[in-house]
Design a protein around this motif. Structure first.
Motif, mmCIF file in Angstrom:
data_model
loop_
_atom_site.group_PDB
_atom_site.id
_atom_site.type_symbol
_atom_site.label_atom_id
_atom_site.label_comp_id
_atom_site.label_asym_id
_atom_site.label_seq_id
_atom_site.Cartn_x
_atom_site.Cartn_y
_atom_site.Cartn_z
ATOM 1 N N PHE A 1 0.776 -1.341 -0.057
ATOM 2 C CA PHE A 1 -0.105 -0.178 0.161
ATOM 3 C C PHE A 1 0.824 1.388 -0.142
ATOM 4 O O PHE A 1 2.308 1.240 0.433
ATOM 5 N N SER A 2 0.315 2.452 -0.383
ATOM 6 C CA SER A 2 1.045 3.595 -0.460
ATOM 7 C C SER A 2 0.259 4.728 0.603
ATOM 8 O O SER A 2 -0.992 4.656 0.534
ATOM 9 N N PRO A 3 1.055 5.137 1.245
ATOM 10 C CA PRO A 3 0.405 6.207 2.254
ATOM 11 C C PRO A 3 -0.082 7.309 1.599
ATOM 12 O O PRO A 3 0.411 7.824 0.453
ATOM 13 N N ARG A 4 -1.397 7.640 2.294
ATOM 14 C CA ARG A 4 -2.095 8.833 1.646
ATOM 15 C C ARG A 4 -2.132 10.161 2.688
ATOM 16 O O ARG A 4 -2.184 9.793 3.769
ATOM 17 N N TYR A 5 -2.007 11.147 2.000
ATOM 18 C CA TYR A 5 -1.930 12.331 2.845
ATOM 19 C C TYR A 5 -2.987 13.351 2.321
ATOM 20 O O TYR A 5 -3.358 13.699 1.121
ATOM 21 N N GLU A 6 -3.454 14.147 3.214
ATOM 22 C CA GLU A 6 -4.434 15.295 2.963
ATOM 23 C C GLU A 6 -3.488 16.432 2.079
ATOM 24 O O GLU A 6 -2.408 16.658 2.830
ATOM 25 N N PHE A 7 -4.047 17.166 1.359
ATOM 26 C CA PHE A 7 -3.623 18.292 0.705
ATOM 27 C C PHE A 7 -3.204 19.414 1.781
ATOM 28 O O PHE A 7 -2.089 20.070 1.636
ATOM 29 N N GLY A 8 -4.250 19.342 2.605
ATOM 30 C CA GLY A 8 -3.885 20.654 3.525
ATOM 31 C C GLY A 8 -2.728 20.258 4.679
ATOM 32 O O GLY A 8 -2.522 21.197 5.449
ATOM 33 N N SER A 9 -2.351 19.045 4.891
ATOM 34 C CA SER A 9 -1.458 18.751 5.604
ATOM 35 C C SER A 9 -0.001 19.259 5.081
ATOM 36 O O SER A 9 1.022 19.311 5.893
ATOM 37 N N LEU A 10 0.142 19.552 3.960
ATOM 38 C CA LEU A 10 1.377 20.274 3.328
ATOM 39 C C LEU A 10 1.437 21.626 3.775
ATOM 40 O O LEU A 10 0.496 22.512 3.955
ATOM 41 N N GLY A 11 2.716 22.249 3.649
ATOM 42 C CA GLY A 11 2.850 23.640 3.992
ATOM 43 C C GLY A 11 2.613 24.419 2.638
ATOM 44 O O GLY A 11 2.206 24.013 1.751
#
Length: 336
Positions: A308-318
């Motif tokens: 699996f590949s980890p998924r991140y929320e766009f808002g978690s980026l700087g």
């Protein structure tokens, strides 16, 4: 890379046996290559051999690559025309439509002309566009769009295209073989033997790693000569060079004793990266290299695919990362 110690060594049975091992290893690689050709050939049967032997430009059929509504300026050259033709066509137009437009200028009557008898070749390359695919789907066209370079194509008759690589019926009727003969058994071992220090971390080596070796000789000054003269005469002189892959065709790390035939230093050294050992010339220098040995084989393996590949929320980026990502998403996703 280490030091070389060069010492005279007479012809021996042991060295002759090692040369036979070189021949057997090469024959094994050739047999594996021929087997791969047979598998590829059996999986791609053909009934029309006239359609083979052409190098087709790669195609990307993704909708965003086709360029609907995008105009292209295309220049077509033809031997029957003094001046090149320039067309403005839609990026999603098929190649055979462009061929038909070009034929309108080269033929007075088109009722007896078959568009499939013609091809468009990329000027400067030995590659052709697919008649039934859109212009914008070809990687060459995408490259020209991205870097704003001219699109130049050559109109050619299919029967006039070189067929050096064409597949023939006799190819399918006989197994793949290569005339690979190494007459090493008749070869005198009259050259010197060298050993190399090779401290390398194996887990840091790419699979395509090549060992490149150049053998130098330093002239010995005559007794009684001056020191300045000695310095001038003791300039190292290249005798020969050779390259060898550290992983063989089975992706196993080279180990033990290897004999390599050197290419003369007078030849172009720029070919060293892809050159095989020189066993063709009967007077070539034979270089012996003792690689580290091990009780087990060291094989290059690709890492397993992650489940699996980890998924991140766009808002978690700087904020800066979000801005760079938005800019990248707004750019045309054309072939690089």
């Amino acid at each position: 890379m280490g030091s070389f110690w060069v010492t005279p060594r007479p012809h021996s049975f042991t060295n002759g046996y090692e040369l036979f091992e070189v021949s057997e290893e090469r024959d094994e690689e050739v047999a594996a290559f021929c087997h791969m050709l047979d598998v590829l050939r059996s999986s791609s049967s053909t009934k029309d051999y006239s359609l083979t032997g052409l190098v087709w430009n790669a195609v990307n059929l993704s909708p965003e690559q086709l360029g609907h509504g995008v105009s292209l300026k295309v220049t077509v050259v033809c031997d029957s025309l003094r001046e090149p033709l320039t067309f403005t066509c839609d990026c999603s137009s098929t190649v055979d439509l462009l061929i038909y437009q070009a034929l309108c200028y080269t033929h007075d009557e088109l009722h007896a002309v078959d568009v499939e008898d013609f091809l468009l070749k990329i000027c400067g390359l030995e590659e052709f566009l697919h008649n039934k695919h859109a212009l914008g789907s070809h990687e060459h066209i995408q490259h020209c769009r991205k870097f704003d370079t001219d699109i130049r194509l050559q109109l050619m008759r299919r029967k006039g295209v070189r067929s050096d690589l064409a597949r023939t019926a006799s190819d399918d009727q006989s197994p793949s073989t290569l005339n690979h003969y190494i007459h090493l058994q008749e070869r005198p071992i009259k050259q010197t033997i060298s050993r190399i220090c090779f401290p390398v971390q194996v887990n840091h080596l790419p699979r395509e790693t090549l060992l490149s070796v150049t053998l130098f000789a330093v002239p010995v000054p005559p007794p009684g000569s001056s020191s300045d003269t000695n310095r001038q005469r003791r300039v190292p002189e290249a005798l020969g060079w050779v390259t060898t892959p550290l992983f063989n065709f089975r992706q196993v790390l080279t180990c033990g004793r290897k004999l390599l035939g050197l290419w003369p230093a007078t030849q172009d050294n720029s070919r060293a990266r892809s050159s095989a050992p020189n066993f063709n010339q009967p007077d070539s220098v034979i270089l012996q290299i003792d690689f580290p040995t091990s009780a087990f084989e060291v094989k290059f393996t690709s890492p397993p695919v992650a489940e699996f590949s980890p998924r991140y929320e766009f808002g978690s980026l700087g904020e800066e990362e979000q801005r760079q990502l938005r800019e990248a998403m707004q750019k045309k996703s054309l072939y690089w």
